[in-house]
Each structure stands twice: as C-alpha cells, then as structure tokens.
Write a protein that holds these residues in place. Sequence first.
Motif, PDB file in Angstrom:
ATOM      1  N   GLY A  89       0.346   9.213  11.067  1.00 64.30           N
ATOM      2  CA  GLY A  89      -1.027   9.623  11.345  1.00 64.30           C
ATOM      3  C   GLY A  89      -1.153  10.457  12.608  1.00 64.30           C
ATOM      4  N   LYS A 133       0.838  -1.205   0.000  1.00 64.98           N
ATOM      5  CA  LYS A 133       0.000   0.000   0.000  1.00 64.98           C
ATOM      6  C   LYS A 133       0.882   1.267   0.000  1.00 64.98           C
ATOM      7  N   ALA A 170       1.117   0.709  12.116  1.00 65.56           N
ATOM      8  CA  ALA A 170       0.106   1.543  12.792  1.00 65.56           C
ATOM      9  C   ALA A 170       0.120   2.973  12.270  1.00 65.56           C
ATOM     10  N   GLY A 171       0.273   3.119  10.974  1.00 65.47           N
ATOM     11  CA  GLY A 171       0.256   4.445  10.347  1.00 65.47           C
ATOM     12  C   GLY A 171       1.363   5.363  10.846  1.00 65.47           C
ATOM     13  N   ALA A 220      -0.533  11.528  16.758  1.00 64.04           N
ATOM     14  CA  ALA A 220      -0.533  10.907  18.083  1.00 64.04           C
ATOM     15  C   ALA A 220      -1.269   9.562  18.038  1.00 64.04           C
ATOM     16  N   ILE A 266      -3.692   7.119  18.831  1.00 69.42           N
ATOM     17  CA  ILE A 266      -4.948   7.403  19.512  1.00 69.42           C
ATOM     18  C   ILE A 266      -5.152   6.470  20.709  1.00 69.42           C
ATOM     19  N   GLN A 267      -4.738   5.200  20.566  1.00 77.05           N
ATOM     20  CA  GLN A 267      -4.955   4.222  21.645  1.00 77.05           C
ATOM     21  C   GLN A 267      -4.126   4.533  22.891  1.00 77.05           C
TER      22      GLN A 267
HETATM   23  C1  HXC Z   1      -3.380   5.013  15.707  1.00 73.90           C
HETATM   24  C2  HXC Z   1      -3.448   5.152  13.428  1.00 73.90           C
HETATM   25  C3  HXC Z   1      -3.387   6.557  13.476  1.00 73.90           C
HETATM   26  C4  HXC Z   1      -3.320   7.152  14.764  1.00 73.90           C
HETATM   27  C5  HXC Z   1      -3.473   5.970  11.421  1.00 73.90           C
HETATM   28  N1  HXC Z   1      -3.518   4.843  12.135  1.00 73.90           N
HETATM   29  N2  HXC Z   1      -3.403   7.044  12.222  1.00 73.90           N
HETATM   30  N3  HXC Z   1      -3.448   4.392  14.527  1.00 73.90           N
HETATM   31  N4  HXC Z   1      -3.291   6.345  15.825  1.00 73.90           N
HETATM   32  N5  HXC Z   1      -3.222   8.467  14.893  1.00 73.90           N
HETATM   33  C6  HXC Z   1      -3.584   3.501  11.627  1.00 73.90           C
HETATM   34  C7  HXC Z   1      -4.909   3.194  10.976  1.00 73.90           C
HETATM   35  O1  HXC Z   1      -5.844   2.794  11.937  1.00 73.90           O
HETATM   36  C8  HXC Z   1      -4.550   2.055  10.058  1.00 73.90           C
HETATM   37  O2  HXC Z   1      -4.423   0.878  10.833  1.00 73.90           O
HETATM   38  C9  HXC Z   1      -3.150   2.428   9.608  1.00 73.90           C
HETATM   39  O3  HXC Z   1      -2.645   3.341  10.579  1.00 73.90           O
HETATM   40  C10 HXC Z   1      -3.104   3.103   8.269  1.00 73.90           C
HETATM   41  O4  HXC Z   1      -4.051   4.159   8.287  1.00 73.90           O
HETATM   42  P1  HXC Z   1      -5.090   4.409   7.115  1.00 73.90           P
HETATM   43  O5  HXC Z   1      -6.157   5.276   7.646  1.00 73.90           O
HETATM   44  O6  HXC Z   1      -5.516   3.092   6.538  1.00 73.90           O
HETATM   45  O7  HXC Z   1      -4.201   5.146   6.050  1.00 73.90           O
HETATM   46  P2  HXC Z   1      -4.622   6.256   5.007  1.00 73.90           P
HETATM   47  O8  HXC Z   1      -5.897   5.893   4.349  1.00 73.90           O
HETATM   48  O9  HXC Z   1      -3.418   6.485   4.155  1.00 73.90           O
HETATM   49  O10 HXC Z   1      -4.893   7.575   5.879  1.00 73.90           O
HETATM   50  C11 HXC Z   1      -3.902   8.175   6.612  1.00 73.90           C
HETATM   51  C12 HXC Z   1      -4.449   9.233   7.594  1.00 73.90           C
HETATM   52  C13 HXC Z   1      -5.547   8.590   8.442  1.00 73.90           C
HETATM   53  C14 HXC Z   1      -5.010  10.409   6.777  1.00 73.90           C
HETATM   54  C15 HXC Z   1      -3.260   9.730   8.395  1.00 73.90           C
HETATM   55  O11 HXC Z   1      -5.075   7.354   8.970  1.00 73.90           O
HETATM   56  C16 HXC Z   1      -5.968   9.444   9.582  1.00 73.90           C
HETATM   57  O12 HXC Z   1      -6.734  10.391   9.394  1.00 73.90           O
HETATM   58  N6  HXC Z   1      -5.470   9.121  10.788  1.00 73.90           N
HETATM   59  C17 HXC Z   1      -5.814   9.813  11.985  1.00 73.90           C
HETATM   60  C18 HXC Z   1      -5.171  11.151  12.015  1.00 73.90           C
HETATM   61  C19 HXC Z   1      -5.373  11.828  13.326  1.00 73.90           C
HETATM   62  O13 HXC Z   1      -6.476  12.343  13.568  1.00 73.90           O
HETATM   63  N7  HXC Z   1      -4.364  11.768  14.201  1.00 73.90           N
HETATM   64  C20 HXC Z   1      -4.414  12.331  15.500  1.00 73.90           C
HETATM   65  C21 HXC Z   1      -4.053  13.787  15.271  1.00 73.90           C
HETATM   66  S1  HXC Z   1      -3.973  14.668  16.767  1.00 73.90           S
HETATM   67  P3  HXC Z   1      -4.787  -0.572  10.270  1.00 73.90           P
HETATM   68  O14 HXC Z   1      -4.609  -1.452  11.465  1.00 73.90           O
HETATM   69  O15 HXC Z   1      -6.193  -0.470   9.788  1.00 73.90           O
HETATM   70  O16 HXC Z   1      -3.814  -0.819   9.162  1.00 73.90           O
HETATM   71  C22 HXC Z   1      -2.376  14.733  17.046  1.00 73.90           C
HETATM   72  C23 HXC Z   1      -2.099  15.511  18.245  1.00 73.90           C
HETATM   73  C24 HXC Z   1      -0.674  15.780  18.385  1.00 73.90           C
HETATM   74  O17 HXC Z   1      -1.542  14.238  16.423  1.00 73.90           O
HETATM   75  C25 HXC Z   1      -0.577  16.895  19.328  1.00 73.90           C
HETATM   76  C26 HXC Z   1       0.806  17.189  19.670  1.00 73.90           C
HETATM   77  C27 HXC Z   1       0.891  18.423  20.459  1.00 73.90           C
END
Ligand code: HXC
Length: 521
Positions: free
Chosen positions: A138, A35, A105-106, A140, A142-143
Amino acid sequence: MRREGDVMNFVQRIWEFFSRKSTAAQGGGDKAILKQKASGKMTARERIAALLDPGSFHEYDLFVEHAGKDFGMADKELAADGVITGSGLIEGRPVCVYAQDFTVAGGSLGFMHARKITKVMDHALKMGVPIIGINDSGGARIQEGVNSLAGYGEIFYRNTLASGVVPQISVILGPCAGGAVYSPALTDFVFVVDKISRMFITGPEVVKTVVGEEISMEELGGARVQVETAGNAHFFARDERECFGQIRKLVSFLPDSNRRKAAVAAPKAPKAAYKIEALIPKDSKIPFDVRDIVRALVDDSDFFEVQEHFAPNAVTGFGRIEGETVGVVGNQALYLAGVLDIDASDKIARFVRFCDAFGIPLVTLVDIPGYLPGSDQEHGGVIRHGAKVLYAYSEASVPKITVILRKAYGGGYIAMCSHHLRADFVFAWPTAEIAVMGPEGAANIIFRNEIMGADDPEEMRRVKIKEYTDKFANPYVAAAAGYVDAVIPPGETRASIAHALKVTRDKEEARPARKHGVPPF
Ligand code: HXC
C-alpha cells in the motif's frame, strides 16, 4: 542438578526460538492470508518458494521489529515488519530477494521494512549477485510519516548505485502506487501479472478529483497497460507461476554482475523449422517477421523477447549463439514498416545500455525505412528520443555485430549500429538497400524537373526510379566504401555472427576520460 538445569535451559531456548519464529513467519494471520488468496494472490513466502530452487531460500532479519510509535503502532506486532528478505538460488546461481507481505499492514513500507530491503540490496551489490524485489504494498506506511519516505529514498539511492553493477529485477504482484513505483522504474526489468499488478503514481480517486476523469484501476495502471502502452513493464504473465518461470529464464541469460560474463550454455543448432532461406519472401516488398529470422539464428531457436508488447516495430531480446548470450535488436517490418519512433527508440536505447553494462554482445538486424514522420512524433520529441539510440550504440563498447537484411535508409541506417557508430562487423545480405531514402521518394525529389517536363511523366518516373534503384538499392555502394564488411548470403548469417563473436571476445575499446556522459534522457 546443574546439568539438568542446563538441559532445561537449552530446551526452553529452542522452544522459545521456534515459537518466536512461527509467530514472525505467520504473516498477517489467517484472515489476511485468506483475503490475499481470495484475490488470486500467493503469499510472500509462497512466491519466494516458487521463484527459487526448491529449499534454497535462506531468510535474514526475520525478527526485525517495526519502528512505529504513533497512532497505536507501539504495541502492534507486525510479523517480519511486512517484508521477507534473504538469498537463494536460481538454477544453482545465487540471487538476493525480497518480497513484501501484503497481509501485514498492507505490505506498507515503514522505516525498518525499508532497512531490511536496503540491507539485502547492499548485500547483493557487495556480493555481485542479482537482486529481485517482489512488490505488493500500500506504499509508504502512513503512521510512520517522513521515516517511511526516508526509507523509499534510501531504496531509490541504492537502485541507482546498483544500476549497471548487478541485474535488478522488479515484480509487481499487487498494488505499487505513488512514489513506490520509482524503485521498479529504476530497475532493469519489471514483471507484471494479468489482473494482479497495479502500478500508478496517483489512483483513480485522485485522478477523478484532480482531472475529472473516471477510470478503473485496471485501465489506469493494470498489467496490460504497463506492458503495451506505458512501457514501464517488460514482461507480462497470465499468472504468478508463469511470471516466476519467466524470471528464472531471464536470469539464465544474464551474468551475476558486471564483474562476470554470462554463463555459457551448451551450443545447440537452431530448430529445423526455422530455415532462414525459407523464411524470406521472394518478393522484396512482402515483409517478414524479424523474430523468425532471430529464431533461425539463435541456439535452439530460443529467443526470449524483452518488451514484446511495447513498440512492436522494434524487437529486443536475448538468445544464445554457440552457447553465448547475445542481446538482439531488430526492426520489425510487420509493424509501422519497422520505423523508429519515440517508443521504439526508448526501447532500443535502454536495452542496448543494459547489454553494454553487463558485457552482453549486441547483434542488430536492420530493416528500416527511417524515423516515423508526423507532428505527433515531432511534438513528442522524436528528435530527443531518437538521439538515445545513437548515443546508446555509440557508447556501447561490447562486441557489436550488425546484419543489414533489407532496407537501411537515412537516419535509420546510421542509428541501427552502423560502422559509423563503431559496429565491429557489418554484414549485408544481397537484398540490402542502403541509401538516403527509398528509390521512389528519392526519384521524386532529385528528378522532379525531368519527370514533370517529360512527355510521359509516369514512364520517366519509372525510368528514374530504376536508375536510382540500380545505383543505390543494393549493398555494393556501401561495401565499396568499406561501410559493409562482407555481403553474405542469408544462409551464412549464423556462422558469420558466431565467428565475429569469437574474434571480438577480448575486444577492448578506449573511451575519453570523463565522469559520465550526458545522454539525451
Ligand atoms: C499503513 C496501510 C497502508 C499504508 C494499506 N494499509 N496501505 N497501512 N500505510 N500505506 C493497511 C490497511 O489499513 C489495512 O489494514 C491493510 O493494510 C490492508 O489494506 P486494505 O485497504 O484493506 O486492502 P485493499 O482493500 O486491498 O486496498 C489496498 C490499497 C489500499 C488500494 C493499497 O489499502 C490503499 O489505498 N492504501 C493506501 C495507499 C496509499 O495512499 N499509500 C500511500 C501512498 S504515498 P487493516 O489493519 O485494516 O488490515 C507513497 C509515497 C511514497 O507511497 C513516496 C516515495 C517517494
């Protein structure tokens, strides 16, 4: 018997090591890797290999395990916890590096993932070598909740501690969203790649919900937006390989840390195609590309531009003169006549502070009509942003060499590393015009009554413009006051700068004791 048992034990241990290593090194498995490749991206390990000298990478913390306990994480294996860390060489010089592995885990940042990054950052800081972070995540995890936020906080803190001590380079090769963007923002140089990099605080869905605006991810925070509009990124590449080449080139200009001088290369003359006299139009009203002047001055005409696509009315970048790295700042008359505006001020101030922190001499090429007028600029805080240029140049204690090519008007004259801000040498070409403003504007203001009251106002205007031009539109009034050290023909510019660099090599300049200044951030 015992010996046989020992041998078995040894073989088993070695087998166990290789099997653990291959499990940990395989990333997120074939499906996730496919992927990753299908989206045009290299894997984390391929990226490190492409960045560093062949075979020079040494990995740390391959066997670190993630700390997640909730939401089914306890039994999950995350190879290397989604980030590869270690050290290697670029052109034989050591660098520390980390690369987030999106296939695990992204590339999300959990507590141990963050610990691996902060450990290699600490290492870089202690050893005095550059740190290069490849971001593809992706955000932080989340878990892991607040523990992953804690991880980000620890990274930001170290970015700040390392600022001005070791060069910090960020590469965005995938998503870099939410608070995660603030680590790159705290580092010195950010690299992005077309169609791969995505940087934003809040994604398109949130933007739509909160602001009601429909915008694609590319338009919101893609590579072009970052280098051209937002100015968060400094270098743009068409693909990942080009990006790694750019990073290697940047590193070649920089010292390992603020404890060292940048490596001196073998001196080379500028290329014959860049002859300074041939580059300057005879008509002083026709602008020229200041980058060509830079190429006529630096070794091998090799000018490595920083933030090429942002605020092009100012030019910043690295080159070498007689083998020594210099930071070059120039006004670009081809865009907005080379004025200072909000973005150009930010661009110059940041670059000057980087060079000063790392002992890189500054060469400033001046051709500036002043600050950009208008309510957009005034309301956007051009006063505050413009002040950064004054602050950065005044604060800089590295060798500062200024060449006034043509216009040096008003605040622009002062701001662009004039003697008053403690330039060590100010040279001016015979074509330099150093005045409060251009002759037309000046004549219209100070001779308004004479012009209006004349029988032939246009003729009187011409006379008065000439009067002002003869008096001020030259370098000699400033030279008479000692604000210009030497008026030099353009052909002598490189030799004059090279000599000034020799004279200033051991420059020392005291500053008043203080904790730190309070620049107009
Ligand atoms: C845990 C995550 C993850 C996250 C992605 N994954 N982001 N796991 N925590 N933040 C995992 C997915 O569950 C998936 O697992 C695998 O990584 C690949 O992700 P996909 O979604 O299938 O990939 P894609 O379609 O390319 O999309 C990528 C993405 C999307 C746009 C980044 O995953 C997404 O929107 N993720 C969440 C982004 C987010 O909201 N992050 C928190 C931000 S807040 P599996 O097991 O299915 O393969 C933050 C705060 C920081 O970061 C603050 C600091 C001060």
